[in-house]
Enzyme design. Structure first.
Site, short mmCIF file in Angstrom:
data_model
loop_
_atom_site.label_atom_id
_atom_site.label_comp_id
_atom_site.label_asym_id
_atom_site.label_seq_id
_atom_site.Cartn_x
_atom_site.Cartn_y
_atom_site.Cartn_z
N ARG A 157 -41.48 16.98 91.56
CA ARG A 157 -42.14 15.87 92.33
C ARG A 157 -42.49 14.98 92.18
O ARG A 157 -42.49 14.45 90.17
CB ARG A 157 -43.51 16.54 92.42
CG ARG A 157 -44.27 17.37 93.71
CD ARG A 157 -45.16 18.64 93.22
NE ARG A 157 -46.90 17.07 93.24
CZ ARG A 157 -47.24 18.32 93.46
NH1 ARG A 157 -47.83 19.12 93.25
NH2 ARG A 157 -48.77 17.08 92.53
N ARG A 166 -62.49 18.55 95.56
CA ARG A 166 -61.86 18.02 94.07
C ARG A 166 -63.29 16.61 93.78
O ARG A 166 -63.07 15.98 92.59
CB ARG A 166 -60.41 16.94 94.73
CG ARG A 166 -59.85 17.59 93.87
CD ARG A 166 -58.06 16.53 93.83
NE ARG A 166 -56.82 17.54 93.64
CZ ARG A 166 -55.69 18.19 94.01
NH1 ARG A 166 -55.93 18.69 94.96
NH2 ARG A 166 -55.17 18.15 93.04
N ARG A 171 -42.80 21.72 85.90
CA ARG A 171 -42.42 22.39 86.89
C ARG A 171 -41.30 21.51 87.78
O ARG A 171 -41.07 20.22 87.73
CB ARG A 171 -43.97 21.69 87.50
CG ARG A 171 -44.21 21.92 89.37
CD ARG A 171 -45.67 22.16 89.83
NE ARG A 171 -45.99 21.22 89.50
CZ ARG A 171 -47.35 20.99 90.20
NH1 ARG A 171 -47.58 21.70 90.16
NH2 ARG A 171 -47.81 18.86 90.35
N ARG A 225 -54.44 11.49 86.69
CA ARG A 225 -54.46 12.88 87.55
C ARG A 225 -54.96 13.31 86.48
O ARG A 225 -56.51 14.57 87.03
CB ARG A 225 -53.73 13.62 88.29
CG ARG A 225 -52.78 13.22 89.00
CD ARG A 225 -51.47 13.39 89.30
NE ARG A 225 -51.17 14.83 89.34
CZ ARG A 225 -50.38 15.43 89.10
NH1 ARG A 225 -48.60 15.01 88.85
NH2 ARG A 225 -50.63 16.46 89.35
N LYS A 247 -54.04 26.27 90.09
CA LYS A 247 -54.31 26.60 91.45
C LYS A 247 -53.20 27.51 92.40
O LYS A 247 -53.90 28.51 93.36
CB LYS A 247 -54.63 25.05 92.14
CG LYS A 247 -56.13 24.46 90.46
CD LYS A 247 -56.50 23.68 91.66
CE LYS A 247 -55.54 22.15 91.01
NZ LYS A 247 -54.85 22.24 90.45
P1 ADP Z 1 -51.45 23.34 89.85
O1 ADP Z 1 -51.58 23.67 91.70
O2 ADP Z 1 -52.90 23.93 89.65
O3 ADP Z 1 -51.43 22.12 90.30
P2 ADP Z 1 -49.28 25.09 90.25
O4 ADP Z 1 -49.29 26.89 90.35
O5 ADP Z 1 -47.83 24.17 90.20
O6 ADP Z 1 -50.36 24.67 89.50
O7 ADP Z 1 -48.75 25.55 88.58
C1 ADP Z 1 -48.65 24.07 87.33
C2 ADP Z 1 -46.68 24.88 86.63
O8 ADP Z 1 -47.09 25.47 85.69
C3 ADP Z 1 -46.08 25.69 87.81
O9 ADP Z 1 -44.35 24.89 87.27
C4 ADP Z 1 -46.65 26.55 87.30
O10 ADP Z 1 -44.94 27.40 87.24
C5 ADP Z 1 -47.10 26.75 86.22
N1 ADP Z 1 -47.79 27.58 85.58
C6 ADP Z 1 -48.24 27.91 86.64
N2 ADP Z 1 -49.48 29.41 85.49
C7 ADP Z 1 -49.29 29.41 84.42
C8 ADP Z 1 -48.91 30.09 83.25
N3 ADP Z 1 -50.30 30.89 83.26
N4 ADP Z 1 -48.77 30.17 82.17
C9 ADP Z 1 -47.22 29.34 81.86
N5 ADP Z 1 -47.14 28.34 83.44
C10 ADP Z 1 -48.17 28.08 84.86
P1 ADP Z 2 -51.83 18.59 91.33
O1 ADP Z 2 -53.01 19.57 91.43
O2 ADP Z 2 -50.97 19.23 91.04
O3 ADP Z 2 -52.26 17.36 91.29
P2 ADP Z 2 -52.21 19.32 94.18
O4 ADP Z 2 -50.16 19.52 95.04
O5 ADP Z 2 -52.67 19.47 94.75
O6 ADP Z 2 -51.61 18.74 93.63
O7 ADP Z 2 -52.02 17.13 95.16
C1 ADP Z 2 -51.06 16.69 95.11
C2 ADP Z 2 -52.08 14.98 95.86
O8 ADP Z 2 -52.47 15.63 96.87
C3 ADP Z 2 -52.96 14.76 94.37
O9 ADP Z 2 -52.66 14.26 93.63
C4 ADP Z 2 -53.70 13.88 95.23
O10 ADP Z 2 -53.10 12.45 95.47
C5 ADP Z 2 -53.86 14.34 96.72
N1 ADP Z 2 -54.90 15.65 97.01
C6 ADP Z 2 -54.88 16.98 97.20
N2 ADP Z 2 -55.84 17.33 97.21
C7 ADP Z 2 -56.84 16.27 98.13
C8 ADP Z 2 -58.28 16.34 97.51
N3 ADP Z 2 -58.80 17.37 97.92
N4 ADP Z 2 -58.65 15.36 97.86
C9 ADP Z 2 -58.11 14.08 97.17
N5 ADP Z 2 -56.92 13.95 97.73
C10 ADP Z 2 -56.50 15.27 97.06
#
Ligand code: ADP
Ligand code: ADP
Ligand code: ZN
Length: 219
Positions: free
Chosen positions: A160, A93, A127, A171, A18
């Protein structure tokens, strides 16, 4: 078809890309990106009133209560000229948040990034993120040039706190239970676009661009 401005949300399991795709889209369409998690971590780092409340939840693998999330995001959206478009990632979410958002800003595209849980675990355990500019890397897929150092700003790279095996599992469960119903919600609104997020980053991005081009969004 006339050119449409992007009023988009991105949702998917943790690790689905995302943040990565949100940033690429925002750059390509020249619209602001609002990353929910990123925004919350900034509030916590700045020790704002809301940051102090957010701290209890962010990083511990549970969702922040809707009322607090909605307030922080609405506040951020109010600072933008919404007519010029935006990309929101990680918000909404759940259906309650989507209903709230609907009252604040009309969404014309909801991108669902689909990946299997196993791939989410693989990505999140690799990551690392820059402590200064939040740029995201993956230790094997997209490693920085110098180990442990951000290629953009020279900042230190860290894992993280919530990217541990146990919290990733938790999660993912929360995602399936709370966030996946957004598929039905946005399908009913006629704005759902499902993307297979398993390919490499540029391919996923090209698929998004190709599909949204057909829907009348032009960069
Ligand atoms: P999200 O915001 O959904 O949690 P991130 O954009 O932070 O996801 O991506 C999670 C991890 O996966 C990061 O380490 C990123 O570099 C890697 N990543 C993201 N997209 C891809 C992909 N298409 N293929 C492989 N690794 C990816
Ligand atoms: P990821 O997609 O990798 O879990 P994010 O960086 O988007 O990570 O979110 C990190 C944390 O922030 C989540 O695990 C949650 O605790 C909180 N969070 C983010 N977005 C939301 C949301 N829309 N509603 C509730 N909690 C959220
Ligand atoms: Zn950096």
């Amino acid at each position: 078809m006339s050119k449409k401005t992007l009023h988009a949300v991105l949702f998917g399991p943790p690790g689905s890309g995302k943040g990565t795709q949100g940033q690429l889209l925002a750059d390509r369409f020249d619209v602001p990106q609002i990353g929910a998690g990123e925004l919350f971590r900034a509030e916590i780092a700045e020790k704002t009133v809301q940051g102090k409340l957010l701290k209890e939840y962010v990083g511990s693998g549970v969702l922040v209560p809707d009322e607090l999330v909605n307030a922080v995001i609405t506040n951020q959206l109010k600072q933008l000229d919404l007519r010029k478009g935006f990309v929101l990632d990680g918000y909404p979410r759940n259906v309650e948040q989507a209903t709230h958002l609907n009252r604040v800003a009309k969404i014309n595209l909801a991108i669902q990034l689909k990946i299997p849980d196993k791939e989410a675990v693989r990505r999140l355990t690799g990551r690392v993120q820059c402590v200064d500019c939040e740029q995201v890397y993956h230790l094997t897929d997209t490693p920085p040039i110098k180990p442990g150092i951000c290629a953009l700003c020279g900042g230190k790279l860290k894992k993280r706190n919530d990217d541990t095996k146990d919290l990733i599992r938790k999660r993912l469960e929360t995602f399936h239970f709370m966030t996946e119903p957004l598929v039905t919600y946005y399908r009913q609104q006629g704005v759902l676009l499902t993307i297979t997020g398993e390919q490499a980053i540029p391919y996923v991005f090209e698929e998004i661009i190709k599909k949204i081009g057909k829907l009348g969004f032009k960069s």
